[in-house]
Design an enzyme around this catalytic site. Structure first.
Site, PDB file in Angstrom:
ATOM      1  N   GLY A 296       0.504  -1.226   0.123  1.00 15.43           N
ATOM      2  CA  GLY A 296       0.063   0.121   0.080  1.00 15.43           C
ATOM      3  C   GLY A 296       0.168   1.671  -0.062  1.00 15.43           C
ATOM      4  O   GLY A 296       1.887   1.117  -0.184  1.00 15.43           O
ATOM      5  N   THR A 298       3.009   4.298   1.315  1.00 18.33           N
ATOM      6  CA  THR A 298       4.101   4.701   2.771  1.00 18.33           C
ATOM      7  C   THR A 298       3.424   5.141   3.356  1.00 18.33           C
ATOM      8  O   THR A 298       3.835   4.470   4.629  1.00 18.33           O
ATOM      9  CB  THR A 298       4.482   5.444   1.654  1.00 18.33           C
ATOM     10  OG1 THR A 298       5.885   5.438   0.374  1.00 18.33           O
ATOM     11  CG2 THR A 298       6.686   5.673   2.691  1.00 18.33           C
ATOM     12  N   GLY A 301       1.691   2.673   5.584  1.00 18.56           N
ATOM     13  CA  GLY A 301       2.291   1.687   5.518  1.00 18.56           C
ATOM     14  C   GLY A 301       3.314   1.549   7.163  1.00 18.56           C
ATOM     15  O   GLY A 301       3.793   0.739   8.158  1.00 18.56           O
ATOM     16  N   GLU A 318       5.944  -2.816   1.172  1.00 16.54           N
ATOM     17  CA  GLU A 318       6.171  -3.203  -0.063  1.00 16.54           C
ATOM     18  C   GLU A 318       4.904  -1.572  -1.039  1.00 16.54           C
ATOM     19  O   GLU A 318       3.951  -1.935  -1.284  1.00 16.54           O
ATOM     20  CB  GLU A 318       5.293  -3.853  -1.002  1.00 16.54           C
ATOM     21  CG  GLU A 318       5.928  -4.366  -2.779  1.00 16.54           C
ATOM     22  CD  GLU A 318       4.746  -2.832  -3.753  1.00 16.54           C
ATOM     23  OE1 GLU A 318       5.006  -1.941  -4.074  1.00 16.54           O
ATOM     24  OE2 GLU A 318       3.886  -4.230  -4.133  1.00 16.54           O
ATOM     25  N   CYS A 352       1.150  -0.773  -9.025  1.00 12.81           N
ATOM     26  CA  CYS A 352       2.338  -0.956  -8.492  1.00 12.81           C
ATOM     27  C   CYS A 352       3.968  -0.554  -9.278  1.00 12.81           C
ATOM     28  O   CYS A 352       4.964   0.534  -8.600  1.00 12.81           O
ATOM     29  CB  CYS A 352       2.441  -2.038  -7.328  1.00 12.81           C
ATOM     30  SG  CYS A 352       1.577  -1.968  -6.244  1.00 12.81           S
TER      31      CYS A 352
END
Length: 604
Positions: A296, A298, A301, A318, A352
């Site tokens: 997902g 940053t 994250g 990731e 992504c």
């Protein structure tokens, strides 16, 4: 005599022809026979894999977009709604309203997965391979249904779903079937100089229950990717899907459960939970979770990392990316332009590893623009199940507006839009659309240079020398993937070697992801650790170092000189042993041997 000689020569020639003909027929017959046996064996092997039946709901079976009296009118679903509104982003038709899973429900799913995993951890690789083959067989025979459901939930065209949902998943399973067992078998290691009589190895044991938090861009693959690896490693898994992909997850979970039923494994081994931040946090903080895989943004994250710290749960992150395509002046434009187009506009740019930046050398800039611009201007956009379109919808509400804000900021600072770039035309279509766009003249002071677009925008920058392209990539806060195109392979490899990214494709784009033997993950703000490949599969396990006697007639003990109570000469004995085993060559080894013998003999 001459006549007889000629006749004999003709007879021999005819005999040779007959022999050659017969030999060729025998060879052809043998080849055909072998091929027939191989095809027959393959047919029996295929039919030996059980077929599963997964019932579809009426909305799932409908081949076009679901029709509903209710249209989603908001600018984003949230926990405050008290439920999850599942709707088609291409039409905004509401498909279903789901309950938000509570903290207690998530913890119950994790507890059940723990119990189921205890048995599954003891399963054979043969059983695990059969499970994955059952899933793969279903996927192969139901590609249309899987892609159709994905298209309704994420807004992508069927072709894009075939690429991102089916192709990648099948390759993931193929790699696990072919190489997964080898990656998880005990690995012999060297025992060292002093321990030459020992056997050393690393063993890989299932961690337990994996928690995965996955995004909405590829609803099927994002579930099957961690699930297939976790199951093959002997783990259980609980997957928290995005609130924007909750509806499709019901069908995909039924596929997995049907396959588990077929091999006699408990359904609780795999669970999918739906909800918002509270649901995700409950999964991350659940004490039964052995590892978290998060895919997902940053920002989210960082919050996942904070929550996981409470139980010291390891996390794979990731996160975002600004993947560049570097185009050198000696590159084959005819080859790379179609690749650059697919890399940029696949799934409306919601990838992504999508191409977020095109860095092109000044000498070929004009030719590149002349090749991509006409195609982009002709791209068709609309609801993916109402006809053939090149670009579908933006899955998240407000995402099109975010892309527009990035474009407006860039234009205000000197960038130029060559195609698209306006929300007006597509916004009136009733769904969540943003047109295929080309923007040039992008510079560092623009938001679009630093922020992930995640939309159908080709951002083009120019560079003069190879080193300039490297600096443009490495000065960006993200570092997920990269691609380099050049007529000189050595030149492309030299550029790739200098890029601070988690992956590089040479004269192609994102091929590192389709090579499922390779790890996947980035550096800097793109995250850390890996999933995929040997590294990702072993990441589902804890490693155990094992050392044992190699020879049955050698038993380890402590020499008398080193036993308690310590002797006066014990230190010198150890010094002699160290010098003997770790000397810098034969002479040094001999010096160590002399020191050892001296200590043993003199005992002082």
């Amino acid at each position: 005599l001459a006549t007889m000689t000629t006749a004999m020569a003709m007879a021999m020639a005819m005999a040779e022809l007959v022999l050659v003909s017969m030999t060729w027929e025998v060879v052809c017959g043998s080849v055909v026979g072998i091929l027939a046996l191989l095809v027959g064996w393959s047919y029996l092997d295929y039919t030996s894999v059980p077929s599963i039946h997964v019932a579809l709901t009426e909305d799932e079976a409908e081949e076009t977009h679901c029709k509903s009296k209710d249209k989603y009118q908001g600018d984003g679903i949230s926990e405050k709604d008290g439920h999850i509104v599942c709707y088609d982003p291409a039409t905004r038709d509401v498909i279903k309203v789901k309950d938000i899973m509570t903290k207690e429900e998530v913890e119950e799913k994790v507890a059940k997965a723990e119990k189921a995993q205890e048995t599954w951890a003891k399963s054979s690789f043969k059983t695990r391979r059969l499970l994955l083959r059952i899933i793969q067989k279903y996927v192969l025979e139901h590609q249309k249904e899987i892609c159709n459901v994905s298209a309704k939930d994420s807004g992508k065209p069927m072709l894009d779903a075939a690429f991102g949902e089916i192709l990648t998943t099948c390759e993931k399973i193929r790699w696990l079937l072919a190489e997964g067992e080898k990656a998880l078998k005990p690995e012999a290691r060297s025992a060292g100089a002093m321990m030459f009589y020992k056997a050393a190895r690393v063993e890989f044991h299932p961690l337990g229950v994996i928690g995965a938090i996955v995004p909405w861009n590829y609803p099927f693959h994002n579930i099957l990717n961690p699930v297939s690896a976790a199951l093959f490693a002997g783990c259980g898994i609980v997957v928290k899907v995005s609130e924007y992909a909750s509806w499709s997850s019901e069908y995909y979970e039924r596929i997995i459960h049907a396959a588990l039923d077929e091999v006699g494994a408990p359904r609780d081994l795999v669970s999918i939970v739906s909800g918002f931040a509270t649901t995700g946090q409950a999964l991350v903080k659940a004490k039964g979770i052995s590892k978290i895989i998060f895919v997902g943004s940053t920002g989210i994250g960082r919050r996942v990392l904070e929550a996981a710290a409470e139980n010291l749960t390891p996390v794979v992150l990731e996160l975002g990316g600004k993947d560049p395509i570097i185009i050198c002046d000696d590159a084959n434009l005819s080859q790379l332009v179609p690749i650059a187009m697919r890399a940029t506009f696949q799934s409306c740019g919601q990838n992504c590893t999508g191409a977020e930046r095109i860095l092109i050398q000044e000498g070929v800039y004009d030719k590149f623009i002349s090749m991509v611009l006409p195609t982009v201007e002709k791209m068709r956009q609309g609801a993916p199940l109402k006809g053939i379109v090149d670009c579908g919808a933006m899955c998240m509400p407000g995402q099109a507006q975010k892309v527009q804000a990035l474009i407006d900021d860039a234009v205000s600072k000197g960038a130029k839009v060559l195609a698209g770039g306006s929300l007006g035309k597509t916004g009136a279509a009733g769904g969540q659309f943003y047109p295929p766009t080309i923007v040039v003249g992008v510079t560092r002071d623009m938001r679009i240079w630093n922020e992930e677009v995640f939309g159908p925008v080709m951002c083009i920058e120019t560079f003069s020398k190879d080193g300039d392209a490297v600096n443009l990539v490495n000065s960006n806060p993200f570092g997920l993937g990269s691609a380099i195109f050049s007529g000189s392979k050595s030149r492309a490899k030299e550029i790739a070697k200098q890029l601070k990214t988690g992956a590089s494709s040479i004269n192609d784009f994102a091929t590192t992801y389709l090579c499922q033997s390779l790890p996947f993950g980035g550096v800097k703000e793109s995250g850390y650790d890996k999933f995929g490949g040997v590294e990702g599969l072993r990441g589902m396990c804890y490693t155990k170092a094992v050392c044992e006697d190699k020879f049955p007639f050698i038993v380890t003990t402590v020499p008398p000189e080193l036993q308690y109570p310590v002797k006066q000469h014990s230190f010198k004995v150890v010094c002699g042993i160290v010098h003997f085993f770790y000397g810098l060559g034969i002479f040094s080894n001999l010096v160590g041997l002399v020191r050892l013998l001296k200590a043993l003999v003199l005992k002082k």
